[in-house]
Design an enzyme around this catalytic site. Structure first.
Site, short mmCIF file in Angstrom:
data_model
loop_
_atom_site.label_atom_id
_atom_site.label_comp_id
_atom_site.label_asym_id
_atom_site.label_seq_id
_atom_site.Cartn_x
_atom_site.Cartn_y
_atom_site.Cartn_z
N GLU A 110 0.82 -1.22 0.00
CA GLU A 110 0.00 0.00 0.00
C GLU A 110 0.85 1.27 0.00
O GLU A 110 0.52 2.23 -0.69
CB GLU A 110 -0.94 0.00 1.21
CG GLU A 110 -2.06 -1.03 1.15
CD GLU A 110 -1.62 -2.43 1.58
OE1 GLU A 110 -0.44 -2.61 1.94
OE2 GLU A 110 -2.47 -3.35 1.55
N HIS A 137 -11.40 -3.52 10.44
CA HIS A 137 -11.99 -3.53 9.09
C HIS A 137 -13.16 -2.57 8.97
O HIS A 137 -13.95 -2.69 8.05
CB HIS A 137 -12.45 -4.94 8.72
CG HIS A 137 -11.42 -5.73 7.95
ND1 HIS A 137 -10.08 -5.59 8.15
CD2 HIS A 137 -11.56 -6.66 6.97
CE1 HIS A 137 -9.43 -6.41 7.34
NE2 HIS A 137 -10.29 -7.07 6.61
#
Lengths: 351, 342
Positions: free
Chosen positions: A60, A129
């Site tokens: 990322e 999440h």
């Protein structure tokens, strides 16, 4: 104009952008897999080729830097992450590079980069999440932060984000992906930094963002039976923030509730109240209120998340209490749906 | 690692350099290379002289002792090639053709600086020259350089992107992520690692396992690699030239080059700091004997009139400092400008 889902609207916006500008590229983990990031990137590789649309390594931070490097040399990059939480690995690149480059190089460079981050709640997404960190990004000078609440806005705001010469954090709530609305065809753009008035009313201002606008609409409808007309403002952009529209609404209603999908401390909601308090304190007829997530991580268990999220009943309840209307029971009248942890019947999990 | 090994300089590159007897090391190249070598040294020494007067008010990392690689590459790239660099970026900026006056003015925080006083010594920029910025965060500019290479590839430009890093950046995760992607996409990029053995006061021995080679790490990821003596300017140039040619003509994909070199002064600032005890005075003296500038002059004695070049450089530097000191500071309102591009 056609009726399509939020997810399809995102897909269409990217197609339009890539068709009108060959320098637009699009990548992300899973961008070219069979599911195409909840359908939002389906068909792009076939249409625009694997040089412009590609899957990426699970890197990322570097891939954000790659996007910045491409963007300062003339590309316009759309990068997507299936969960905002993974993007936390890229904070160096987004904060130290993307946000700063135009300013610290005195305008020599600019970074036309759009980072699509999907956030949400429910289905046991749990602590890592489900984070809604819009206030983090809004805190960084140089970034723009966008949170659409409808299919129409998703297209209009995404096209504006892609063609904005600055880095834009584009936050999509997973619970909105299957919602649908009439969406204009072609290159449809909605300016960044302008809020949208969803409903006009004189009794109470509600400021909302992203998925909470859907809950606020249910609350507004419920409150009508008590003679309460709300002025509902959907922020669209968190940064730049359209404070003028909020000030103007407060000058009319004198009462305000600000909703936020993120945790309470240093939230967008608390910042808005702070701005209003310093800017136009005399407009308040009553103390302002906010509804945010609590300052704790989201738990996972089905039982632990019951009543945990902000619902229409919470919104209605807050306003009813402020207006001292008794004999109303919003928790009974508009209860949390069962099951409470999914956006609707269409959702079959996993995320 | 014993002392002998520590100072062993590897003169042979790791790959088989084709010997090119007709190498175009001509007088012009020698002159231009010397000019850059000497210019970097003299500019940095002048900054060191001026720094104690407290008019330069930003963290400043000097390249004295490490001029070899930047000077070597300065005659091998054009304005369409890209450079990105680090906190220690003066040498790379100058080697890419960055304007000296604008660099010195930037260090003084003046409106005529390359970033209008907003960046300082650690944030140099010259887009026209393909110098796409330096970063104060270790490893931060690595993926940017890879993204620039991706952009070149997509636009089918026959240009390269050069990423300057030090040995410390090898310890950052972003290095592996970036190199992996560069190899995956066969991008036209060169990672140029100037290994000066220290990250601030921390020697390699407390940061990386003994005996492990930095360039072989890069090789394991799939890059083409080379290793050379960064204080030997013409050898470095030869290695760089061959690699740049390979990337531009046969799409060889990414390269990683490790150059051995040494910083003479403190990590940040103008002073010598061997007395602190984090490194040995003898080590410093051994490297100083291998001064890239003196070695270059010794090996190319007959060819050029160094005095003439030196004089020209001195006048350039004099002018840059004179101007920068008298140039105006930016208006205070400038602090609030250019947050967003229009």
């Amino acid at each position: 104009m056609k009726n399509i889902t939020f997810a399809n609207s995102i897909n269409e916006a990217i197609k339009v952008a890539m068709s009108i500008d060959k320098n637009v590229i699009c990548y992300g983990l899973g961008a070219t897999d069979p599911k195409g990031i909840f359908g939002t990137t389906v068909g792009l590789e076939e249409k625009f080729g694997s040089e412009r649309v590609f899957d990426m390594p699970t890197s990322e931070n570097a891939m954000t830097g790659v996007a910045i490097g491409a963007s300062i040399s003339g590309m316009k990059t759309i990068m997507t992450h299936q969960r905002l939480d993974f993007f936390l690995l890229a904070m160096d690149q987004i904060v130290n590079s993307a946000a700063k480059m135009h300013y610290m190089f005195n305008g020599e460079l600019n970074v036309p980069l759009t980072v699509r981050l999907i956030l949400g709640r429910g289905w046991g997404q749990g602590p890592t999440h489900s984070q809604n960190l819009q206030s983090w990004f809004a805190h960084i000078p140089g970034l723009k932060v966008v949170m659409p609440s409808s299919a129409e806005d998703a297209k209009g705001l995404l096209l504006s984000s892609i063609f904005d010469p600055n880095p834009v954090i584009f936050l999509e709530h997973r619970w909105l992906h299957n919602s649908s609305s009439e969406v204009p065809d072609g290159d449809y753009r909605i300016p960044l930094g302008k809020a949208k008035k969803i409903k006009e009313g004189n009794d109470f201002t509600i400021v909302s963002m992203s998925y909470l606008t859907a809950e606020a609409l249910i609350a507004a409808k419920y409150l009508k039976q008590f003679g309460i007309e709300v002025d509902l403002i959907d922020l669209r952009s968190i940064k730049p923030l359209d404070i003028d529209t909020i000030v103007s609404s407060l000058s009319k209603t004198g009462r305000i509730l600000v909703l936020d999908t993120g945790a309470s401390t240093c939230s967008v909601a608390s910042d808005i109240i702070s701005k209003l308090s310093t800017k136009c304190f005399s407009y308040f007829k009553d103390s302002p209120c906010i509804l945010t997530m609590p300052d704790i991580p989201e738990p996972t268990s089905f039982e632990l998340t019951k009543g945990f999220y902000i619902r229409a009943a919470d919104i209605a309840n807050e306003i009813l209490q402020k207006l001292k209307i008794e004999n109303a029971n919003p928790y009974k009248d508009i209860p949390e749906p069962d099951p409470h942890d999914i956006p609707g019947e269409w959702f079959k999990g996993p995320f | 690692m014993d002392e002998k090994d520590k100072f062993k300089l590897i003169h042979k590159s790791m790959f088989n350099l084709e010997e090119n007897q007709n190498s175009e090391i001509n007088e012009d190249i020698i002159k231009r290379t010397y000019y850059m070598l000497k210019k970097i040294r003299s500019v940095e020494e002048r900054i060191a002289e001026e720094y104690p007067y407290n008019e330069i008010r930003c963290p400043t990392h000097l390249s004295i002792g490490q001029e070899g690689v930047p000077a070597a590459i300065s005659t091998l790239v054009n304005d369409h090639d890209y450079f990105v660099s680090t906190h220690r970026g003066h040498a790379h900026y100058l080697a890419k053709g960055g304007d000296l006056n604008k660099m010195i003015a930037e260090i003084y925080g003046k409106t005529t600086g390359c970033a209008g006083g907003k960046g300082g010594s650690m944030h140099l920029i010259d887009k026209q020259k393909g110098f796409m910025g330096t970063s104060a965060i270790v490893g931060n500019s690595i993926p940017l350089g890879v993204g620039l290479a991706l952009s070149n590839k997509l636009k089918k430009k026959n240009s390269i992107s050069c990423i300057f890093i030090g040995d410390g950046a090898i310890e950052e995760g972003v290095f592996y992520e970036s190199l992996n992607f560069a190899v995956l996409k066969n991008l036209p990029v060169v990672f140029i690692c100037e290994n000066n053995l220290y990250s601030v006061y921390s020697p390699l021995s407390v940061r990386q396992p003994e005996g492990r080679s930095i360039n072989l790490l890069a090789k394991a990821i799939g890059a083409n690699v080379a290793h050379a003596d960064g204080n030997n300017v013409l050898e470095s140039r030869k290695v760089l030239k061959e690699i740049i040619t390979k990337i531009k003509t046969c799409e060889s994909g990414p390269w990683f080059i490790e150059f051995d070199t040494y910083r003479w002064r403190e990590h940040c600032g103008y002073q010598f700091d061997n007395h602190l005890g984090y490194r040995d005075e003898n080590e410093y003296l051994a490297w100083k004997k291998r001064d890239p500038l003196e070695l270059f002059k010794k090996n190319n004695q007959v060819l050029i009139d160094y005095g003439k070049i030196d004089k020209f450089i001195e006048s350039e530097i004099e002018e840059a400092f004179r101007k920068s000191k008298t140039d105006p500071f930016p208006e205070k309102s400038e602090a609030y400008q250019k947050l967003y591009a229009e």
